[in-house]
Scaffold this active site. Structure first.
Site, PDB file in Angstrom:
ATOM      1  CG  ASP A 100      -0.324  -0.195   2.535  1.00  0.00           C
ATOM      2  OD1 ASP A 100       0.891  -0.458   2.607  1.00  0.00           O
ATOM      3  OD2 ASP A 100      -1.037  -0.099   3.548  1.00  0.00           O
ATOM      4  CG  ASP A 103       6.574   4.606   5.497  1.00  0.00           C
ATOM      5  OD1 ASP A 103       7.235   3.579   5.698  1.00  0.00           O
ATOM      6  OD2 ASP A 103       5.537   4.861   6.128  1.00  0.00           O
ATOM      7  CE  LYS A 131       3.550   9.064   3.950  1.00  0.00           C
ATOM      8  NZ  LYS A 131       3.370   9.052   5.413  1.00  0.00           N
TER       9      LYS A 131
END
Length: 181
Positions: A100, A103, A131
């Site tokens: 999903d 980061d 990210k």
């Protein structure tokens, strides 16, 4: 109402649908003639995985892993715990890990290393959200939906404390919802 906890919509339902179709077409081209196994990292990627596998026009198998590095917080603990491992033998499979959000990359780096030791033909990563400014592990996704800022996001499978997964869009959660908890 859940929507009252959302500061703003970051990625709309329509943008998600279009991007999933685009990624599915690219994966279809890239995996022609390969032994594709799509692996969803639960729970957050389940909605993305369901939509993505329908957008891939190839025979494929699927499996699921459940790992934890967050608990109920908003930042990774850095300690990866395997809650549910894969059921399928990976030898000779072309693995596509469906995530999903990417980061820090610590969890996915750990999973990728662990799975590559099981005789896979190849491993690639598809992430809905990326990210990069938070990245600490040496990891770059092969397929990326949206590069997003360092905000706490929910919806389309992503949660805060097991809530908000069912929102049809990606929204920035209001800080007052998770701060001082």
């Amino acid at each position: 109402m859940m929507k009252n906890d959302i500061e703003r919509v970051l990625v709309s339902e329509e943008e998600l649908k279009a991007k999933v179709q685009e990624l599915g077409a690219q994966i279809t081209r890239d995996y022609q003639g390969k032994n594709l196994l799509m692996v969803s990292v639960l729970k957050g990627s389940v909605i993305f995985m369901a939509d993505l596998m329908r957008a891939v026009d190839l025979p494929c198998t699927i499996d699921f892993m459940c790992v934890s590095s967050y608990g109920s917080g908003t930042r990774t603990s850095g300690v990866v715990k395997i809650i549910k491992d894969l059921d399928i033998d990976l030898h000779g499979k072309d693995l596509l890990i469906v995530e999903d959000i990417l980061d820090s990359g610590k969890t996915l780096h750990y999973i990728t290393k662990m799975l590559s030791d099981r005789g896979t033909a190849s491993i690639r990563i598809a992430t809905l959200l990326d990210k990069p400014e938070r990245r600490v592990a040496p990891l770059t996704p092969d397929y990326s939906g949206f590069v997003i800022p360092d905000k706490f996001v929910v919806g389309y499978g992503l949660d805060y404390d097991e809530r908000y997964r069912n929102l049809p869009y990606i929204g920035v959660l209001k800080p007052e919802v998770y701060e001082n908890k």
